[in-house]
Design an enzyme around this catalytic site. Structure first.
Site, mmCIF file in Angstrom:
data_model
loop_
_atom_site.group_PDB
_atom_site.id
_atom_site.type_symbol
_atom_site.label_atom_id
_atom_site.label_comp_id
_atom_site.label_asym_id
_atom_site.label_seq_id
_atom_site.Cartn_x
_atom_site.Cartn_y
_atom_site.Cartn_z
ATOM 1 N N LYS A 72 0.851 -1.201 0.000
ATOM 2 C CA LYS A 72 0.000 0.000 0.000
ATOM 3 C C LYS A 72 0.879 1.240 0.000
ATOM 4 O O LYS A 72 1.784 1.380 0.815
ATOM 5 C CB LYS A 72 -0.912 0.038 1.224
ATOM 6 C CG LYS A 72 -1.800 1.293 1.275
ATOM 7 C CD LYS A 72 -2.692 1.308 2.499
ATOM 8 C CE LYS A 72 -1.973 1.798 3.741
ATOM 9 N NZ LYS A 72 -1.744 3.277 3.708
ATOM 10 N N GLN A 89 -5.246 2.797 15.859
ATOM 11 C CA GLN A 89 -6.437 2.110 15.375
ATOM 12 C C GLN A 89 -7.407 1.887 16.528
ATOM 13 O O GLN A 89 -6.990 1.784 17.690
ATOM 14 C CB GLN A 89 -6.056 0.765 14.745
ATOM 15 C CG GLN A 89 -5.107 0.874 13.560
ATOM 16 C CD GLN A 89 -5.759 1.439 12.317
ATOM 17 O OE1 GLN A 89 -6.952 1.719 12.290
ATOM 18 N NE2 GLN A 89 -4.981 1.617 11.272
ATOM 19 N N ILE A 128 -15.581 17.044 -5.852
ATOM 20 C CA ILE A 128 -16.741 17.000 -6.740
ATOM 21 C C ILE A 128 -16.519 15.898 -7.778
ATOM 22 O O ILE A 128 -15.367 15.531 -8.063
ATOM 23 C CB ILE A 128 -16.999 18.365 -7.401
ATOM 24 C CG1 ILE A 128 -15.811 18.767 -8.286
ATOM 25 C CG2 ILE A 128 -17.282 19.438 -6.346
ATOM 26 C CD1 ILE A 128 -16.082 20.026 -9.102
ATOM 27 N N PRO A 129 -17.591 15.340 -8.341
ATOM 28 C CA PRO A 129 -17.463 14.154 -9.198
ATOM 29 C C PRO A 129 -16.444 14.274 -10.324
ATOM 30 O O PRO A 129 -15.612 13.373 -10.513
ATOM 31 C CB PRO A 129 -18.885 13.961 -9.734
ATOM 32 C CG PRO A 129 -19.758 14.493 -8.646
ATOM 33 C CD PRO A 129 -19.021 15.675 -8.093
ATOM 34 N N HIS A 188 -11.581 12.656 -2.605
ATOM 35 C CA HIS A 188 -12.887 13.120 -2.121
ATOM 36 C C HIS A 188 -13.073 14.563 -2.585
ATOM 37 O O HIS A 188 -12.476 15.478 -2.012
ATOM 38 C CB HIS A 188 -12.943 13.029 -0.598
ATOM 39 C CG HIS A 188 -14.309 13.252 -0.031
ATOM 40 N ND1 HIS A 188 -14.572 13.095 1.307
ATOM 41 C CD2 HIS A 188 -15.484 13.610 -0.597
ATOM 42 C CE1 HIS A 188 -15.853 13.345 1.542
ATOM 43 N NE2 HIS A 188 -16.413 13.677 0.396
ATOM 44 N N ARG A 190 -4.391 -6.524 13.548
ATOM 45 C CA ARG A 190 -3.248 -6.622 14.441
ATOM 46 C C ARG A 190 -3.057 -8.064 14.897
ATOM 47 O O ARG A 190 -3.981 -8.667 15.445
ATOM 48 C CB ARG A 190 -3.458 -5.741 15.681
ATOM 49 C CG ARG A 190 -3.417 -4.231 15.385
ATOM 50 C CD ARG A 190 -2.013 -3.817 15.018
ATOM 51 N NE ARG A 190 -1.876 -2.387 14.832
ATOM 52 C CZ ARG A 190 -2.034 -1.754 13.672
ATOM 53 N NH1 ARG A 190 -2.373 -2.445 12.598
ATOM 54 N NH2 ARG A 190 -1.840 -0.450 13.584
ATOM 55 N N ASP A 206 -3.460 4.311 -2.068
ATOM 56 C CA ASP A 206 -4.445 4.704 -1.053
ATOM 57 C C ASP A 206 -4.424 6.228 -0.849
ATOM 58 O O ASP A 206 -3.894 6.724 0.139
ATOM 59 C CB ASP A 206 -4.116 3.968 0.251
ATOM 60 C CG ASP A 206 -5.042 4.322 1.393
ATOM 61 O OD1 ASP A 206 -6.213 4.644 1.136
ATOM 62 O OD2 ASP A 206 -4.585 4.269 2.555
ATOM 63 N N LEU A 207 -5.036 6.958 -1.789
ATOM 64 C CA LEU A 207 -5.044 8.419 -1.709
ATOM 65 C C LEU A 207 -6.404 8.988 -1.305
ATOM 66 O O LEU A 207 -6.535 10.197 -1.106
ATOM 67 C CB LEU A 207 -4.595 9.030 -3.043
ATOM 68 C CG LEU A 207 -3.166 8.654 -3.474
ATOM 69 C CD1 LEU A 207 -2.800 9.377 -4.764
ATOM 70 C CD2 LEU A 207 -2.156 8.971 -2.385
ATOM 71 N N LYS A 208 -7.418 8.134 -1.216
ATOM 72 C CA LYS A 208 -8.722 8.520 -0.660
ATOM 73 C C LYS A 208 -9.279 9.810 -1.279
ATOM 74 O O LYS A 208 -9.597 10.773 -0.579
ATOM 75 C CB LYS A 208 -8.632 8.691 0.862
ATOM 76 C CG LYS A 208 -8.164 7.464 1.626
ATOM 77 C CD LYS A 208 -8.120 7.754 3.121
ATOM 78 C CE LYS A 208 -7.711 6.547 3.926
ATOM 79 N NZ LYS A 208 -6.255 6.242 3.785
ATOM 80 N N GLY A 229 0.685 -2.660 8.616
ATOM 81 C CA GLY A 229 1.874 -1.829 8.490
ATOM 82 C C GLY A 229 2.849 -2.005 9.622
ATOM 83 O O GLY A 229 3.793 -2.791 9.550
ATOM 84 N N THR A 278 -13.867 16.212 -10.676
ATOM 85 C CA THR A 278 -12.502 16.348 -10.188
ATOM 86 C C THR A 278 -11.941 14.998 -9.758
ATOM 87 O O THR A 278 -10.801 14.653 -10.063
ATOM 88 C CB THR A 278 -12.448 17.344 -9.023
ATOM 89 O OG1 THR A 278 -12.859 18.634 -9.495
ATOM 90 C CG2 THR A 278 -11.046 17.452 -8.444
#
Length: 238
Positions: free
Chosen positions: A33, A194, A66-67, A64, A185, A60-62, A214, A69
């Protein structure tokens, strides 16, 4: 030796750190990742390098926004060759559908495989106290499952969720839906930041398809031995 269900989080700052850990783990680990910390530090070359080593990559840049973009951002990232990319499911149905449709169309136009696209439900660091401070009245687990169903309806391939919600997502979304679970874990490991966690075999039994791990590997005195111990536990669940 490796198992594609195990994704090791490369939460480091430099390419030297990346290369050292990947070299140490060798053929034991096939999937990595790349998150914001690393991507923002060294840029897209880390994804290209991992692919050159024959590794799978979860980018894993998440996203978020407007659609259009988000859709354009994913299309820009697609050429790196990541196997999984993600967006925040809380961006809504239209954002997710636009992103998925645009990504598949761009891949078809370029004649390249389309990465799997998954939606982040509720971060695994979120605990009940944090949840209540947001003013939420719906139980967290109910919202996670609802977001997973929305992601599937929008054409996404799966979600990121805690292992505690994996069983309800699997029941709601069927057998072919990806469930990528951070917050895993092994016995005796620190939980760090976490909150909603489970052990590797338990997460798989609950319905997870991939485990993101990780620090229990990266910070171990012998990272390869730590990874092998986790893989041995995972072997119990096929």
């Amino acid at each position: 030796m490796s198992d594609d269900r195990l994704i090791v989080a490369l939460d480091v700052h430099t390419m030297d750190d990346v290369k050292a850990l990947v070299d140490t783990l060798g053929e034991t680990v096939s999937y990595y990742k790349v998150g914001m910390e690393l991507f923002y530090s060294v840029g897209p070359d880390v994804v290209r390098w991992l692919k050159e080593q024959g590794k799978h990559v979860f980018l894993d840049l998440k996203l978020h926004d407007i659609p259009n973009t988000v859709a354009g951002g994913l299309a820009s990232l697609m050429g790196l060759g990541a196997d999984i990319v993600n967006v925040h499911a809380s961006g809504g149905y239209t954002m997710m559908k636009t992103a998925a449709d645009h990504l598949h169309a761009a891949a078809a136009e370029q004649g390249i495989p389309c990465p799997k696209i998954i939606g982040v439900t509720v971060l695994t660091s979120m605990n009940e106290d944090d949840w209540q401070k947001l003013g939420e009245t719906e139980p967290m687990a109910d919202l996670v499952t609802r977001l997973a169903k929305l992601a599937k309806a929008a054409g996404l391939d799966g979600v990121v969720a805690s292992p505690r919600e994996a069983a309800s997502i699997r029941e709601a979304c069927g057998k072919d839906f990806l469930i990528v679970t951070p917050g895993v874990r092994p016995a005796g490991a620190s939980i760090d930041d976490q909150s909603r966690i489970a052990m590797p075999a338990q997460a798989l039994q609950n319905g997870a398809t991939h485990l993101v791990i990780g620090r229990p590997i990266r910070a171990a005195k012998d990272p390869k031995a730590a990874a092998l111990a986790i893989l041995k536990e995972m072997e119990r669940v096929k």
